[in-house]
Write an enzyme that holds these catalytic residues in place. Structure first.
Site, PDB file in Angstrom:
ATOM      1  CE  LYS A  22     -31.639 -22.964  -6.447  1.00  0.00           C
ATOM      2  NZ  LYS A  22     -31.948 -22.471  -5.093  1.00  0.00           N
ATOM      3  CG  ASN A  23     -34.163 -25.365  -4.140  1.00  0.00           C
ATOM      4  OD1 ASN A  23     -33.067 -24.790  -4.097  1.00  0.00           O
ATOM      5  ND2 ASN A  23     -35.286 -24.733  -4.422  1.00  0.00           N
ATOM      6  NE  ARG A 104     -33.498 -17.166   3.242  1.00  0.00           N
ATOM      7  CZ  ARG A 104     -33.640 -16.641   4.445  1.00  0.00           C
ATOM      8  NH1 ARG A 104     -33.208 -15.447   4.700  1.00  0.00           N
ATOM      9  NH2 ARG A 104     -34.262 -17.314   5.391  1.00  0.00           N
ATOM     10  CB  CYS A 128     -33.376 -12.691   0.379  1.00  0.00           C
ATOM     11  SG  CYS A 128     -34.808 -13.694   0.109  1.00  0.00           S
ATOM     12  NE  ARG A 133     -36.428 -17.281   1.682  1.00  0.00           N
ATOM     13  CZ  ARG A 133     -35.663 -17.853   0.750  1.00  0.00           C
ATOM     14  NH1 ARG A 133     -34.996 -17.105  -0.091  1.00  0.00           N
ATOM     15  NH2 ARG A 133     -35.557 -19.144   0.682  1.00  0.00           N
ATOM     16  CB  VAL A 135     -34.001 -19.432  10.421  1.00  0.00           C
ATOM     17  CG1 VAL A 135     -33.587 -19.382   8.965  1.00  0.00           C
ATOM     18  CG2 VAL A 135     -33.102 -18.533  11.272  1.00  0.00           C
ATOM     19  CG  LEU A 137     -41.311 -21.481  11.730  1.00  0.00           C
ATOM     20  CD1 LEU A 137     -42.151 -21.811  10.503  1.00  0.00           C
ATOM     21  CD2 LEU A 137     -42.198 -21.426  12.972  1.00  0.00           C
ATOM     22  CG  ASP A 317     -39.059 -21.949  -5.793  1.00  0.00           C
ATOM     23  OD1 ASP A 317     -39.185 -20.852  -5.228  1.00  0.00           O
ATOM     24  OD2 ASP A 317     -38.398 -22.889  -5.308  1.00  0.00           O
ATOM     25  CB  ILE A 339     -44.874 -19.397  -0.265  1.00  0.00           C
ATOM     26  CG1 ILE A 339     -45.764 -20.531  -0.783  1.00  0.00           C
ATOM     27  CG2 ILE A 339     -43.674 -19.939   0.523  1.00  0.00           C
ATOM     28  CD1 ILE A 339     -46.281 -21.496   0.252  1.00  0.00           C
ATOM     29  NE  ARG A 409     -28.081 -17.718  -5.491  1.00  0.00           N
ATOM     30  CZ  ARG A 409     -28.789 -17.367  -4.429  1.00  0.00           C
ATOM     31  NH1 ARG A 409     -29.252 -16.156  -4.327  1.00  0.00           N
ATOM     32  NH2 ARG A 409     -29.030 -18.231  -3.467  1.00  0.00           N
TER      33      ARG A 409
HETATM   34  C1  EPZ Z   1     -37.088 -23.374   0.070  1.00  0.00           C
HETATM   35  O1  EPZ Z   1     -36.729 -22.216   0.832  1.00  0.00           O
HETATM   36  C2  EPZ Z   1     -36.455 -23.214  -1.286  1.00  0.00           C
HETATM   37  N1  EPZ Z   1     -35.016 -23.133  -1.135  1.00  0.00           N
HETATM   38  C3  EPZ Z   1     -37.005 -21.978  -1.989  1.00  0.00           C
HETATM   39  O2  EPZ Z   1     -36.465 -21.917  -3.299  1.00  0.00           O
HETATM   40  C4  EPZ Z   1     -38.528 -22.113  -2.077  1.00  0.00           C
HETATM   41  O3  EPZ Z   1     -39.075 -20.932  -2.635  1.00  0.00           O
HETATM   42  C5  EPZ Z   1     -39.135 -22.342  -0.687  1.00  0.00           C
HETATM   43  O4  EPZ Z   1     -38.495 -23.504  -0.061  1.00  0.00           O
HETATM   44  C6  EPZ Z   1     -40.626 -22.595  -0.699  1.00  0.00           C
HETATM   45  O5  EPZ Z   1     -40.924 -23.689  -1.533  1.00  0.00           O
HETATM   46  C7  EPZ Z   1     -34.297 -24.247  -0.993  1.00  0.00           C
HETATM   47  O6  EPZ Z   1     -34.812 -25.359  -0.979  1.00  0.00           O
HETATM   48  C8  EPZ Z   1     -32.818 -24.104  -0.896  1.00  0.00           C
HETATM   49  P1  EPZ Z   1     -39.515 -22.264   3.631  1.00  0.00           P
HETATM   50  P2  EPZ Z   1     -36.937 -22.190   2.398  1.00  0.00           P
HETATM   51  O7  EPZ Z   1     -38.802 -22.421   4.920  1.00  0.00           O
HETATM   52  O8  EPZ Z   1     -36.655 -23.526   2.965  1.00  0.00           O
HETATM   53  C9  EPZ Z   1     -41.546 -18.821   6.290  1.00  0.00           C
HETATM   54  C10 EPZ Z   1     -35.481 -20.891  -5.191  1.00  0.00           C
HETATM   55  O9  EPZ Z   1     -35.845 -19.987  -5.987  1.00  0.00           O
HETATM   56  N2  EPZ Z   1     -40.647 -19.273   7.393  1.00  0.00           N
HETATM   57  O10 EPZ Z   1     -40.369 -23.400   3.168  1.00  0.00           O
HETATM   58  O11 EPZ Z   1     -36.168 -21.027   2.922  1.00  0.00           O
HETATM   59  C11 EPZ Z   1     -40.767 -18.202   5.125  1.00  0.00           C
HETATM   60  O12 EPZ Z   1     -40.436 -16.860   5.381  1.00  0.00           O
HETATM   61  C12 EPZ Z   1     -35.719 -20.755  -3.702  1.00  0.00           C
HETATM   62  O13 EPZ Z   1     -34.864 -21.906  -5.562  1.00  0.00           O
HETATM   63  C13 EPZ Z   1     -40.774 -18.706   8.627  1.00  0.00           C
HETATM   64  O14 EPZ Z   1     -41.614 -17.839   8.871  1.00  0.00           O
HETATM   65  O15 EPZ Z   1     -38.486 -21.872   2.486  1.00  0.00           O
HETATM   66  C14 EPZ Z   1     -41.729 -18.405   3.989  1.00  0.00           C
HETATM   67  O16 EPZ Z   1     -42.702 -17.406   4.032  1.00  0.00           O
HETATM   68  C15 EPZ Z   1     -36.218 -19.417  -3.299  1.00  0.00           C
HETATM   69  N3  EPZ Z   1     -39.926 -19.133   9.633  1.00  0.00           N
HETATM   70  C16 EPZ Z   1     -42.385 -19.757   4.315  1.00  0.00           C
HETATM   71  O17 EPZ Z   1     -42.189 -19.942   5.731  1.00  0.00           O
HETATM   72  C17 EPZ Z   1     -38.986 -20.108   9.400  1.00  0.00           C
HETATM   73  O18 EPZ Z   1     -38.257 -20.465  10.349  1.00  0.00           O
HETATM   74  C18 EPZ Z   1     -41.804 -20.966   3.572  1.00  0.00           C
HETATM   75  O19 EPZ Z   1     -40.398 -20.953   3.710  1.00  0.00           O
HETATM   76  C19 EPZ Z   1     -38.897 -20.695   8.129  1.00  0.00           C
HETATM   77  C20 EPZ Z   1     -39.739 -20.260   7.118  1.00  0.00           C
END
Ligand code: EPZ
Length: 431
Positions: A22-23, A104, A128, A133, A135, A137, A317, A339, A409
């Site tokens: 999925k991801n 998201r 969520c 979470r 965005v 960055l 995950d 994380i 999902r």
């Molecule tokens: C991806 O989410 C995955 N989703 C998530 O899978 C997964 O848990 C996560 O990566 C971590 O491995 C998809 O790929 C669609 P991040 P993502 O940006 O990209 C913080 C599942 O169950 N952060 O790597 O949203 C954030 O809050 C899902 O399938 C900021 O602070 O994760 C988190 O603490 C859930 N600012 C950390 O970084 C930002 O601009 C990592 O988030 C972006 C992120």
């Protein structure tokens, strides 16, 4: 709302075929917005999130054709469908709140729309169940490429009148979605972009290889430094979605937690090294074959500590599923979540099975016990849901997992796959 009923305590025996990730599929689909030529994705999973992304892309102007995959196509042993996405003309640069709030990953249209149309208006995803979470960055990195960003009325309005320009971006924190958005944006930016402290998840590699097959120039794939030399336009490609490592890990734990023996087909050991090494330390046997893995366990598993980290570390995950397994192991273990700040929502539900778990800040201490007992529980997010299914498979007696729409999902035909290995599991429609 549907529920899943399980009568637990049956050691699973049989074979499960793992679907496409999925991801990986979601960012690959978003890449259609970068070109007017067809992008064909094979080994696509059939999931609610994939339909949500399809709806979002359609309202940006994409045409999406799906077909069943003939045997022998895609990765060996893989099933799934193929999908051809063609975004000849972008008809709207707006990703509306109603679609983004459902998923998201919708924010992944931001980079490609901005790169191709020099404008995008994407609803802010909001928090969520697992954390705030943000965005920020993604936005800071796009600004480094020359985008002007205005957040107003719940929307991110990004513009780049003369087009994006390559730049050096150092991510202060590893972000999977941020790296994906930037890879897509930089592919069409003028000049060179360097992404440092980039995420190294296999799904990022899948996207980068896809973009290269579409004519992008990306090097450093698999490392924390990605170099992208922007090109004027991209073309079509045909790309396979990698196997879902989280689905792989979830079913590996299903075999272990029921002390059964399951052959996982269409997947690869190296996608999930960190989880498999923790499982081996706990006493689970994992035998990799050419296109399969055999996972088996007997009684006497022991507690092993893990800490979630960006890839190649232990994936967040898999944290909830690991907790379910540790609840049935001998001795104590500790899980530290680094994380997401709120990813222990499954703990109160796992304790309903009799699991002994105490949370202290970002860590949970689990004191394992041989017998869990079935209970009615409620799913709070996707991976929390799967941990409750796993606990239900191990527990004596009947379990009812409510609110399972989260599961749909991310897990395709879960009841069917587990049922084929002997699990007594059924979906109760409208339960
Ligand atoms: C991806 O989410 C995955 N989703 C998530 O899978 C997964 O848990 C996560 O990566 C971590 O491995 C998809 O790929 C669609 P991040 P993502 O940006 O990209 C913080 C599942 O169950 N952060 O790597 O949203 C954030 O809050 C899902 O399938 C900021 O602070 O994760 C988190 O603490 C859930 N600012 C950390 O970084 C930002 O601009 C990592 O988030 C972006 C992120």
């Amino acid at each position: 709302m549907d529920a899943i009923k399980i009568v637990g305590g049956v050691p699973l025996k049989g074979e499960i075929t793992i679907g496409g990730a999925k991801n990986a599929a979601l960012p690959l689909m978003a890449a259609t917005l970068l070109t007017d030529k067809p992008l064909t994705l094979i080994n696509m999973p059939e999931l609610v999130d994939i339909s949500t992304m399809s709806n979002l892309l359609r309202q940006h102007g994409a045409r999406i054709d799906q077909s069943a995959l003939a045997p022998g196509q895609g990765e060996a042993g893989a099933t799934g469908r193929s999908m051809t996405l063609t975004s000849e003309r972008i008809t709207s640069v707006v990703a509306p709140y109603d679609l983004v709030r459902r998923m998201r990953a919708s924010v992944l249209v931001l980079g490609p729309l901005l790169a191709r149309m020099h404008e995008a208006k994407v609803s802010l995803p909001g928090g969520c169940a697992i954390g705030t979470r943000p965005v920020d960055l993604h936005l800071k990195a796009l600004e480094a490429l020359g985008a002007k960003i205005d957040v107003k009325g719940g929307y991110i309005h990004a513009t780049a009148p003369g087009g994006l320009k390559g730049a050096k971006v150092v991510f202060p924190k590893v972000t999977v979605g941020g790296t994906e958005n930037l890879l897509m944006a930089a592919a069409l930016a003028a000049g060179e972009t360097i992404l440092e402290n980039a995420a190294r998840e296999p799904e990022i590699g899948n996207l980068a290889e896809c973009l290269n097959a579409m004519g992008a120039q990306i090097t450093g794939i698999g490392s924390g430094t990605l170099r992208i030399t922007g090109v004027k336009e991209l073309h079509g490609a045909r790309v396979a979605v990698i196997p879902d490592r989280i689905e792989t890990g979830t079913y590996a734990i299903a075999a272990a937690i029921t002390r059964g023996k399951v052959v996982l087909k269409g997947t690869r050991f190296e996608l999930l090294d960190s989880v498999f090494s923790a499982m081996r330390q706990a006493g689970v046997s994992i035998e990799p074959g050419p296109d399969s893995l055999t996972v088996s366990a007997d009684n006497g598993l022991k507690g092993v500590d893990v800490m979630t980290e960006p890839y190649p570390g232990f994936p967040t995950d898999m944290q909830a599923q690991w907790m379910a397994l540790m609840a049935t192991a001998d001795g104590a273990s500790m899980i530290t979540e680094t994380i997401f700040e709120n990813r222990f929502m499954h703990v109160p539900e796992l304790t309903r099975f009799g699991a002994d778990v105490n949370v202290h800040g970002a860590s949970a201490i689990i004191r394992g016990r041989r017998n869990l007992s079935g209970a009615p529980v409620m799913a709070t997010d996707l991976r929390a849901s799967s941990s409750l299914i796993l606990a239900g498979l191990a527990a004596e007696g009947e379990t009812l997992v409510n609110r399972i729409y989260h599961l749909d999902r991310g897990y395709e035909r879960l009841e069917e796959k587990l049922g084929a290995c002997g699990a007594r599991i059924e979906r109760i429609v409208g339960g």
